[in-house]
Design a protein around this motif. Structure first.
Motif, PDB file in Angstrom:
ATOM      1  N   ALA A 482       0.821  -1.207   0.000  1.00 47.06           N
ATOM      2  CA  ALA A 482       0.000   0.000   0.000  1.00 47.06           C
ATOM      3  C   ALA A 482       0.857   1.259   0.000  1.00 47.06           C
ATOM      4  O   ALA A 482       0.556   2.231  -0.709  1.00 47.06           O
ATOM      5  N   LEU A 483       1.943   1.258   0.772  1.00 45.49           N
ATOM      6  CA  LEU A 483       2.825   2.426   0.795  1.00 45.49           C
ATOM      7  C   LEU A 483       3.489   2.638  -0.561  1.00 45.49           C
ATOM      8  O   LEU A 483       3.729   3.778  -0.972  1.00 45.49           O
ATOM      9  N   GLY A 484       3.775   1.552  -1.259  1.00 46.91           N
ATOM     10  CA  GLY A 484       4.310   1.690  -2.610  1.00 46.91           C
ATOM     11  C   GLY A 484       3.332   2.368  -3.545  1.00 46.91           C
ATOM     12  O   GLY A 484       3.717   3.203  -4.380  1.00 46.91           O
ATOM     13  N   ILE A 485       2.055   2.039  -3.422  1.00 47.30           N
ATOM     14  CA  ILE A 485       1.029   2.679  -4.252  1.00 47.30           C
ATOM     15  C   ILE A 485       0.889   4.149  -3.878  1.00 47.30           C
ATOM     16  O   ILE A 485       0.775   5.015  -4.754  1.00 47.30           O
ATOM     17  N   ILE A 486       0.911   4.435  -2.580  1.00 56.41           N
ATOM     18  CA  ILE A 486       0.841   5.830  -2.133  1.00 56.41           C
ATOM     19  C   ILE A 486       2.001   6.623  -2.720  1.00 56.41           C
ATOM     20  O   ILE A 486       1.831   7.742  -3.231  1.00 56.41           O
ATOM     21  N   ARG A 487       3.195   6.053  -2.672  1.00 52.66           N
ATOM     22  CA  ARG A 487       4.350   6.768  -3.210  1.00 52.66           C
ATOM     23  C   ARG A 487       4.224   6.970  -4.710  1.00 52.66           C
ATOM     24  O   ARG A 487       4.556   8.034  -5.240  1.00 52.66           O
ATOM     25  N   GLN A 488       3.727   5.965  -5.399  1.00 55.48           N
ATOM     26  CA  GLN A 488       3.552   6.092  -6.845  1.00 55.48           C
ATOM     27  C   GLN A 488       2.624   7.250  -7.175  1.00 55.48           C
ATOM     28  O   GLN A 488       2.897   8.042  -8.087  1.00 55.48           O
ATOM     29  N   LEU A 489       1.536   7.372  -6.426  1.00 62.36           N
ATOM     30  CA  LEU A 489       0.604   8.472  -6.664  1.00 62.36           C
ATOM     31  C   LEU A 489       1.254   9.822  -6.357  1.00 62.36           C
ATOM     32  O   LEU A 489       1.066  10.797  -7.098  1.00 62.36           O
ATOM     33  N   LEU A 490       2.008   9.886  -5.269  1.00 53.15           N
ATOM     34  CA  LEU A 490       2.665  11.146  -4.919  1.00 53.15           C
ATOM     35  C   LEU A 490       3.654  11.572  -5.998  1.00 53.15           C
ATOM     36  O   LEU A 490       3.801  12.762  -6.294  1.00 53.15           O
ATOM     37  N   GLU A 491       4.325  10.612  -6.601  1.00 58.06           N
ATOM     38  CA  GLU A 491       5.302  10.923  -7.641  1.00 58.06           C
ATOM     39  C   GLU A 491       4.641  11.275  -8.967  1.00 58.06           C
ATOM     40  O   GLU A 491       5.198  12.030  -9.765  1.00 58.06           O
ATOM     41  N   ASP A 492       3.444  10.725  -9.195  1.00 58.17           N
ATOM     42  CA  ASP A 492       2.751  10.932 -10.465  1.00 58.17           C
ATOM     43  C   ASP A 492       1.730  12.048 -10.306  1.00 58.17           C
ATOM     44  O   ASP A 492       0.532  11.816 -10.228  1.00 58.17           O
ATOM     45  N   SER A 493       2.209  13.286 -10.245  1.00 58.15           N
ATOM     46  CA  SER A 493       1.296  14.413 -10.001  1.00 58.15           C
ATOM     47  C   SER A 493       0.274  14.580 -11.107  1.00 58.15           C
ATOM     48  O   SER A 493      -0.805  15.128 -10.895  1.00 58.15           O
ATOM     49  N   GLY A 494       0.581  14.088 -12.319  1.00 60.49           N
ATOM     50  CA  GLY A 494      -0.377  14.220 -13.417  1.00 60.49           C
ATOM     51  C   GLY A 494      -1.645  13.437 -13.195  1.00 60.49           C
ATOM     52  O   GLY A 494      -2.691  13.756 -13.766  1.00 60.49           O
ATOM     53  N   ALA A 495      -1.576  12.391 -12.327  1.00 56.76           N
ATOM     54  CA  ALA A 495      -2.773  11.585 -12.081  1.00 56.76           C
ATOM     55  C   ALA A 495      -3.862  12.386 -11.389  1.00 56.76           C
ATOM     56  O   ALA A 495      -5.024  12.020 -11.431  1.00 56.76           O
TER      57      ALA A 495
END
Length: 501
Positions: A482-495
């Motif tokens: 879950a933390l990996g998904i959270i980090r992915q979203l934080l890094e992908d500001s375009g989402a």
């Protein structure tokens, strides 16, 4: 395929329902083949001359039927032409970046089931909205109950003894409070050298039932109850539902500002204040000794009752004086087992001003139907046997291990976190908004709480923060995922510009 613009049939039903039916028809006929990507919601809204929200509701409805799949940052794709009225399994989001950061020995364990994150679609044949039900496959970071660390075995043994020792009490209603229940509450609520008198203890069905009973025992419909501008808002909502008026007071990192509380009391004459002095939810703030004394001084000046919620405070070692020790004549000190031992047992206690102990007991009985003998006896035996203290230490060790995961996977981000806290308060980088981030996380099958969940009413304050729990996932591996998904979203500001309605 060429750009798909549906011809919405005329009818009396709502526009979003008719659009959803057209999408379903075009999937069945092949006009939208399997694998086809639906237009972005804003584009389709422009082409049809309708609102983005209408398109979003239509997409949500066909997703609920199992016809399409929504993926973070990629869009909405056609799955097939066989409608399924239940929840369906969807493909996992792209976890390449998140998985790359996870050690190989943990990747093998990251096999949680991925199902639709929320069942909130509206039925065209019904005017209301279905009750939201989180899907079983979603990773729940929106809860802070104690992690599972082997409590069930001890609970099983104690339950067997209780059923053998007290068959009559289990078969009947609970009409008396045994001394052992008060003794257990006295031991569990003791803090920083303070221990409440046994006569002040009221056993309850968890902390929330206790707090609602306190509000019922000290106020009347129409009376005002004060809450911080960020707080555990379920209590505020419960107070409003019971006819009380919710009043907000400004706060800082320690809690309510004494001068502002004084103004609120002088202008609005509230009857009671709800506060979390130790490990505030959601900010993790703790009141200093000076602030505690200042709040008590204001309360005495304005004859204000105090509810001291120490549910999270039971996880933190501190020498700070409880409000109940500073002002025992007006403070209701509330604690439970839910965060530090086990939430499913629903064990809780109140130390009440002696003048109101019987009132709180009666109000709790009227609101809940009465305490369960089995659960109250089980809670007391957990405490008196020493098992509760032992479990609390194991819970703290597990929380500390998951806190280390947070530091590993979210380095450099602005967050309030601690090794004894079952959640952290994350500041979102621009351009993320809290609501958008919560929605994007849900689309990736991770459930979190945005800042609005902790606002007792409307306010102009915007924090751009979310609360993320780490204690509820079944394993550390699931927490890591879950933390990996959270980090992915934080890094992908375009989402954040996509819509997941």
């Amino acid at each position: 395929m060429t750009t798909w613009v549906p011809d919405i049939p005329a009818g009396k039903g709502p526009m979003y329902a008719r659009l959803a039916n057209r999408i379903a028809d075009d999937i069945v006929t092949g006009a939208l083949p399997v694998g086809a990507k639906l237009p972005p919601q804003r584009d389709l809204a422009y082409d049809l001359g309708i609102t983005v929200g209408t398109v979003g509701r239509a997409y949500a409805l066909v997703r609920e039927r199992g016809l399409v799949s929504g993926e973070v940052g990629r869009g909405t794709y056609v799955l097939g032409s066989t409608p399924d009225k239940g929840l369906v399994e969807e493909p996992r989001p792209d976890l390449n970046r998140a998985s790359a950061a996870i050690p190989a020995d943990q990747n093998a364990s990251n096999t949680a089931s991925w199902t639709q994150a929320a069942a909130t679609a509206t039925d065209p044949g019904f005017a209301g909205t279905r009750i939201p039900v989180p899907a079983a496959g979603a990773i729940r970071l929106d809860s802070t109950s104690a992690p599972e660390i082997g409590q069930a075995n001890a609970i099983r043994e104690l339950t067997l003894r209780i059923t053998a020792d007290s068959p009559y009490e289990i078969a009947s209603y609970t009409r008396i409070v045994p001394d052992s229940w008060r003794q257990a509450g006295r031991e569990w609520l003791a803090r920083s050298g303070w221990q409440p008198p046994e006569a002040t203890i009221v056993p309850t069905t968890g902390a929330q039932a206790a707090i609602m009973a306190i509000i019922a025992a000290t106020t009347n419909p129409g009376d005002r109850v004060v809450f911080e501008e960020l707080t555990y808002s379920s209590i505020a909502r419960g107070a409003a539902l019971s006819g009380r008026q919710v009043v907000q007071v400004p706060r800082d990192d320690e809690g309510p500002l004494p001068d502002e509380l004084d103004k609120v009391c002088a202008q609005k004459h509230p009857k009671i204040l709800f506060v979390m002095p130790t490990m505030h939810n959601p900010t993790l703030g703790t009141m200093s000794e000076e602030r505690r004394k200042a709040i008590v001084a204001v309360a005495r000046q304005h004859n204000l009752w105090l509810i001291e919620d120490e549910v999270y405070g039971s996880l933190r070692e501190t020498t700070l004086t409880p409000l109940a020790a500073l002002a025992p004549e007006r403070t209701f000190h509330v604690g439970s087992l839910s965060k530090s031992v086990t939430a499913g047992v629903r064990g809780g206690w109140v130390s009440s001003p002696l003048s109101h102990a019987q009132r709180v007991y009666t109000a709790h009985k009227m609101l809940t139907g009465g305490i369960s003998f089995l659960l109250a006896e089980l809670s007391s035996r957990l405490v008196l046997s020493g098992a509760a203290v032992d479990f609390r230490q194991k819970v703290l060790a597990e929380i500390a291990a998951r806190y280390d995961l947070v530091r590993t996977y979210l380095p450099g981000y602005d967050l309030n976190a601690a090794a004894d806290a079952p959640f952290f308060w994350l500041k979102l980088p621009a351009p993320w908004l809290a609501g958008n981030f919560k929605t994007a996380a849900a689309a990736a099958h991770v459930l979190i709480d945005d800042e609005d969940e902790f606002k007792p009413g409307r306010t102009g304050n915007v924090y751009h923060r979310v609360r993320i729990g780490i204690s509820n996932p079944r394993t550390r591996e699931e927490t890591t995922q879950a933390l990996g998904i959270i980090r992915q979203l934080l890094e992908d500001s375009g989402a954040c510009y996509d819509s997941f309605e």
